[in-house]
Write a protein that holds these residues in place. Structure first.
Motif, PDB file in Angstrom:
ATOM      1  N   GLN A   1       6.849   8.237   3.151  1.00 30.41           N
ATOM      2  CA  GLN A   1       6.529   6.364   3.638  1.00 30.41           C
ATOM      3  C   GLN A   1       7.542   6.602   4.988  1.00 30.41           C
ATOM      4  O   GLN A   1       8.053   7.149   5.564  1.00 30.41           O
ATOM      5  CB  GLN A   1       7.671   5.909   2.210  1.00 30.41           C
ATOM      6  N   VAL A   2       6.225   5.197   5.128  1.00 24.38           N
ATOM      7  CA  VAL A   2       7.873   5.228   7.161  1.00 24.38           C
ATOM      8  C   VAL A   2       8.107   3.831   7.061  1.00 24.38           C
ATOM      9  O   VAL A   2       7.626   3.013   5.945  1.00 24.38           O
ATOM     10  CB  VAL A   2       6.620   5.294   7.782  1.00 24.38           C
ATOM     11  N   SER A   3       8.809   3.098   8.031  1.00 25.40           N
ATOM     12  CA  SER A   3       9.655   1.986   7.675  1.00 25.40           C
ATOM     13  C   SER A   3       9.024   1.212   8.537  1.00 25.40           C
ATOM     14  O   SER A   3       8.714   1.705   9.769  1.00 25.40           O
ATOM     15  CB  SER A   3      11.129   1.910   7.962  1.00 25.40           C
ATOM     16  N   THR A   4       8.630  -0.190   8.261  1.00 23.94           N
ATOM     17  CA  THR A   4       7.567  -1.284   8.791  1.00 23.94           C
ATOM     18  C   THR A   4       8.243  -2.254   8.865  1.00 23.94           C
ATOM     19  O   THR A   4       8.978  -2.065   8.435  1.00 23.94           O
ATOM     20  CB  THR A   4       6.029  -1.206   7.994  1.00 23.94           C
ATOM     21  N   GLN A   5       8.264  -3.083  10.506  1.00 25.32           N
ATOM     22  CA  GLN A   5       8.160  -4.469  10.517  1.00 25.32           C
ATOM     23  C   GLN A   5       6.635  -5.490  10.382  1.00 25.32           C
ATOM     24  O   GLN A   5       6.002  -4.677  10.497  1.00 25.32           O
ATOM     25  CB  GLN A   5       9.083  -4.495  11.393  1.00 25.32           C
ATOM     26  N   CYS A   6       7.420  -6.779   9.845  1.00 23.99           N
ATOM     27  CA  CYS A   6       6.141  -7.052  10.057  1.00 23.99           C
ATOM     28  C   CYS A   6       6.002  -8.307  10.438  1.00 23.99           C
ATOM     29  O   CYS A   6       7.410  -9.025  11.468  1.00 23.99           O
ATOM     30  CB  CYS A   6       5.396  -8.195   8.925  1.00 23.99           C
TER      31      CYS A   6
ATOM     32  N   GLU B   1       0.691  -0.859   0.382  1.00 21.73           N
ATOM     33  CA  GLU B   1       0.212   0.186   0.135  1.00 21.73           C
ATOM     34  C   GLU B   1       1.198   1.159   0.106  1.00 21.73           C
ATOM     35  O   GLU B   1       0.317   2.447   0.208  1.00 21.73           O
ATOM     36  CB  GLU B   1      -1.430   0.229   1.359  1.00 21.73           C
ATOM     37  N   SER B   2       1.847   1.032   0.408  1.00 23.82           N
ATOM     38  CA  SER B   2       2.623   1.970   0.516  1.00 23.82           C
ATOM     39  C   SER B   2       3.304   2.798  -1.117  1.00 23.82           C
ATOM     40  O   SER B   2       4.100   3.732  -0.613  1.00 23.82           O
ATOM     41  CB  SER B   2       4.386   1.815   1.038  1.00 23.82           C
ATOM     42  N   ALA B   3       3.207   1.927  -1.677  1.00 25.25           N
ATOM     43  CA  ALA B   3       3.725   1.991  -3.310  1.00 25.25           C
ATOM     44  C   ALA B   3       3.104   3.388  -3.985  1.00 25.25           C
ATOM     45  O   ALA B   3       4.090   3.937  -4.949  1.00 25.25           O
ATOM     46  CB  ALA B   3       3.120   1.099  -4.198  1.00 25.25           C
ATOM     47  N   THR B   4       2.184   4.050  -3.347  1.00 25.54           N
ATOM     48  CA  THR B   4       0.932   4.974  -3.885  1.00 25.54           C
ATOM     49  C   THR B   4       1.115   6.359  -3.197  1.00 25.54           C
ATOM     50  O   THR B   4       0.910   7.187  -3.145  1.00 25.54           O
ATOM     51  CB  THR B   4      -0.471   4.970  -3.887  1.00 25.54           C
TER      52      THR B   4
ATOM     53  N   THR C   1      -4.037   0.640   4.515  1.00 26.35           N
ATOM     54  CA  THR C   1      -3.228   1.552   3.503  1.00 26.35           C
ATOM     55  C   THR C   1      -3.676   2.797   4.888  1.00 26.35           C
ATOM     56  O   THR C   1      -2.671   3.597   4.389  1.00 26.35           O
ATOM     57  CB  THR C   1      -5.799   1.624   3.647  1.00 26.35           C
ATOM     58  N   TYR C   2      -4.495   2.299   5.641  1.00 27.07           N
ATOM     59  CA  TYR C   2      -4.294   3.135   6.710  1.00 27.07           C
ATOM     60  C   TYR C   2      -2.725   3.874   7.258  1.00 27.07           C
ATOM     61  O   TYR C   2      -2.554   4.998   7.639  1.00 27.07           O
ATOM     62  CB  TYR C   2      -5.086   3.639   8.217  1.00 27.07           C
TER      63      TYR C   2
ATOM     64  N   GLN D   1       2.910   8.253   8.978  1.00 30.80           N
ATOM     65  CA  GLN D   1       4.026   9.352   9.242  1.00 30.80           C
ATOM     66  C   GLN D   1       3.437  10.739  10.542  1.00 30.80           C
ATOM     67  O   GLN D   1       3.880  10.557  11.394  1.00 30.80           O
ATOM     68  CB  GLN D   1       4.658   9.995   8.496  1.00 30.80           C
ATOM     69  N   ARG D   2       1.694  10.218   9.710  1.00 31.45           N
ATOM     70  CA  ARG D   2       1.762  11.877  10.809  1.00 31.45           C
ATOM     71  C   ARG D   2       1.055  10.958  12.249  1.00 31.45           C
ATOM     72  O   ARG D   2       0.560  11.438  13.572  1.00 31.45           O
ATOM     73  CB  ARG D   2      -0.473  11.296   9.835  1.00 31.45           C
ATOM     74  N   LEU D   3       0.334   9.041  12.455  1.00 29.57           N
ATOM     75  CA  LEU D   3       0.206   9.131  13.855  1.00 29.57           C
ATOM     76  C   LEU D   3       1.286   9.192  14.583  1.00 29.57           C
ATOM     77  O   LEU D   3       1.068   8.821  15.853  1.00 29.57           O
ATOM     78  CB  LEU D   3      -0.242   7.859  13.100  1.00 29.57           C
TER      79      LEU D   3
END
Ligand code: NAG
Ligand code: NAG
Ligand code: NAG
Ligand code: NAG
Length: 539
Positions: A51-56, A42-45, A104-105, A111-113
């Protein structure tokens, strides 16, 4: 599985058995979560700078909390790590729907959150069961062909479209519920909000921090939050409920007051429109009241005399009462779509075919009639209906008064989405651990409730209602139009208030109203600027 993994699994199983002796069935023993860097599709757009870095990661939970030994499911987790180390703990998220996985959210607003929360917590999305991307996807059809031929999916009338609409919705919902039961009789009882609440506490246990929950729930996520607060009051450290649902009404099956601020939102639009004619040509020389009357008069004209369009390459499309109401109602969810609402209304009141054609095209190209006639989203219905405590009925006469009350609660939105209520009133699959209690508790730390000036689906009155029985909680008003703080106009005041709460537990004074920082016809909701301001002051 490697030998080491097998050994670990056996050891874990032994530990689980030992721990089980000390735990009731509602809290499951857990192993630490293995986090791996991952990038969300979902970050593609999303622009790179946002963008934020994420871990799963994943966590294993019982399929059925009433029988934890039976089988398990793997729940997916996404983490946006704290920007300062050490992290002050994790804040868990639920984005509502129900049925919204949340990726998506998280990708769009991460970044905002993070900026609002103070940048020193890990933010964790627990992807709910039953959702696309979650475990146990709730679907009701063998194939898309079967789905597309379902009467309820093909066409859902607004309750006020004709005097036979309600009966039509009711009878079709009976068939839909049956279709879902046939397809989901194995797992349809394990996706409800009370089950999700247990999953969330399982994540808190697995994180092995202070054992306390920090949570930010939006929209239907406030229902999950309310269950958490009522079930685990001693484990609440921080809880923000943003865009609040009346949980008592959800239990009863009819969200009567949910659209009760929608008319206020449309009136607010009309006032702003006449005050700002340069941005809103629909105003012409009308007063706000006259504009509003014209809108309803146009909707009534279309009810009796729908407009037919022919779109090259897509086919015929009828713009009728139901579709027009959905167009208007859904624009009220977003503060930054007012410019589009303005041109829709201008075209509508002038019966300008060319202007209306633009709207029709954008939807027809995007799945056609079904896209705007609110085709039932199976996972949404599957989760929501399993939360209903009232026993199902097959007789419309038993519940007609609730439908009438909901239709009366808002002129613009009260008669929309009744198919959800119609399904839930006839739903055969209650969540196995469904929450039947009241929403009253003294939580260890008080809850912060947030409501908007005029939110078309989660009104202020519901925020006050839920706050009333959670001791010490406070309701603050985010003074913008739209649904939840996520979709409405920015406010540095709101952001700082939520931040102080997460950082130190400080609650705003009761009655606090935070003004929005953006003008009402701005097509930018202003949150990027607020995010930058917060980030600059933090570093
Ligand atoms: C991204 O999309 C691909 C292809 O649809 C899928 O296999 C993968 O699991 C997705 N990744 C995430 C993190 O959701
Ligand atoms: C239960 O689901 C199975 C498929 O998983 C289906 O074959 C069966 O007919 C269903 N039973 C009922 C009573 O709906
Ligand atoms: C909250 O809403 C429920 C359901 O409508 C109602 O029964 C209850 O009286 C309300 N409570 C308060 C404090 O407003
Ligand atoms: C009118 O719209 C413009 C453009 O968004 C904005 O700058 C201005 O503040 C608005 N005025 C009012 C009264 O809303």
């Amino acid at each position: 599985m490697t030998a080491v993994q097998t050994l670990l699994a056996i050891l874990t199983a032994i530990i689980c058995v030992v721990l089980a002796l000390y735990n009731d069935a509602s809290s499951i023993p857990t192993t630490p979560i293995q986090w791996k860097p991952c990038s969300l599709n979902e970050s593609a757009t999303i622009p790179p700078e946002q963008q934020v870095s994420t871990q799963c990661g994943t966590i294993t939970a019982p399929l059925d909390y009433t029988d934890p030994s039976r089988s398990t499911v793997d729940l997916r987790l996404v983490k946006i790590p704290s920007l300062s180390k050490p992290s002050q703990g994790s804040i868990l998220f639920n984005f509502g729907g129900p049925g919204e996985p949340g990726y998506t959210y998280f990708a769009a607003y991460g970044q905002r959150l993070q900026a609002i929360a103070g940048q020193n917590h890990d933010l964790i999305l627990v992807v709910p069961r039953g959702t696309v991307d979650g475990s146990l996807l709730f679907e009701c059809y063998e194939s898309t062909v079967a789905r597309d031929s379902d009467a309820l999916v093909r066409r859902i009338l607004a309750g006020g479209a004709t005097d036979v609409a309600l009966g039509d919705i009711w009878a079709n919902a009976a068939g839909f519920a049956k279709t879902c039961e046939r397809h989901q009789n194995q797992t349809g009882r394990f996706i409800g909000s009370a089950t999700t609440a247990r999953d969330i506490m399982g994540v808190v246990d697995a994180l092995d921090e202070d054992g306390m929950l920090r949570f930010w729930g939006f929209s239907y996520g406030t229902f999950v939050g309310s269950i958490l607060a009522a079930t685990y009051p001693d484990r609440i450290h921080r809880m923000v409920l943003d865009g609040v649902i009346n949980g008592h009404e959800i239990q009863q099956g009819f969200d009567i007051e949910a659209p009760s601020d929608a008319d206020k939102a449309l009136s607010g639009f009309c006032s702003a429109c006449v005050e700002n004619k340069s941005e809103c040509s629909a105003a012409r020389d009308l007063t706000a009241d006259e504009l509003e009357s014209q809108i309803y008069a146009s909707i009534e004209e279309i009810r009796l005399d729908p407009m037919s369009f022919f779109i090259e390459g897509a086919g015929a499309f009828v713009l009728d009462y139901t579709n027009v109401k959905f167009f208007i109602y859904f624009y009220l969810y977003y503060s930054n779509t007012w410019p589009m609402l303005a041109s829709l209304i201008d075209a509508l009141v002038r019966k300008d075919r060319e202007g209306l054609n633009t709207y029709v095209q954008s939807f027809v190209g995007n799945g056609g009639q079904a896209a705007i006639s609110n085709a039932p989203i199976e996972h949404m219905i599957g989760i929501r209906c399993s939360d209903i405590v009232s026993p199902p009925t097959s007789d419309l006469a038993n519940v007609r008064k609730f439908f009438e009350a909901r239709m009366a609660s808002s002129r613009i939105g009260g008669d929309l989405t009744l198919f959800i209520n119609a399904n839930c009133a006839q739903w055969p699959m209650a969540d196995v651990v469904q929450y039947k209690g009241t929403f009253a508790a003294q939580t260890k730390n008080p809850i912060l409730f947030v409501g908007n000036r005029a939110d078309p689906i989660t009104p202020m009155v519901s925020a006050r209602n839920m706050s009333a029985s959670f001791e010490g909680s406070v309701v603050m008003q985010h003074d913008s139009y739209g649904h939840t703080t996520l979709l409405s106009g920015a406010s540095l005041c709101t952001a700082k208030t939520i931040q102080s709460y997460f950082l130190s537990g400080q609650l705003p004074e009761p009655g606090t109203v935070c003004p929005t920082d953006v003008s009402r016809f701005a097509s930018d909701n202003g949150w990027d600027k607020v995010t930058q301001a917060l980030t600059a002051s933090a570093s």
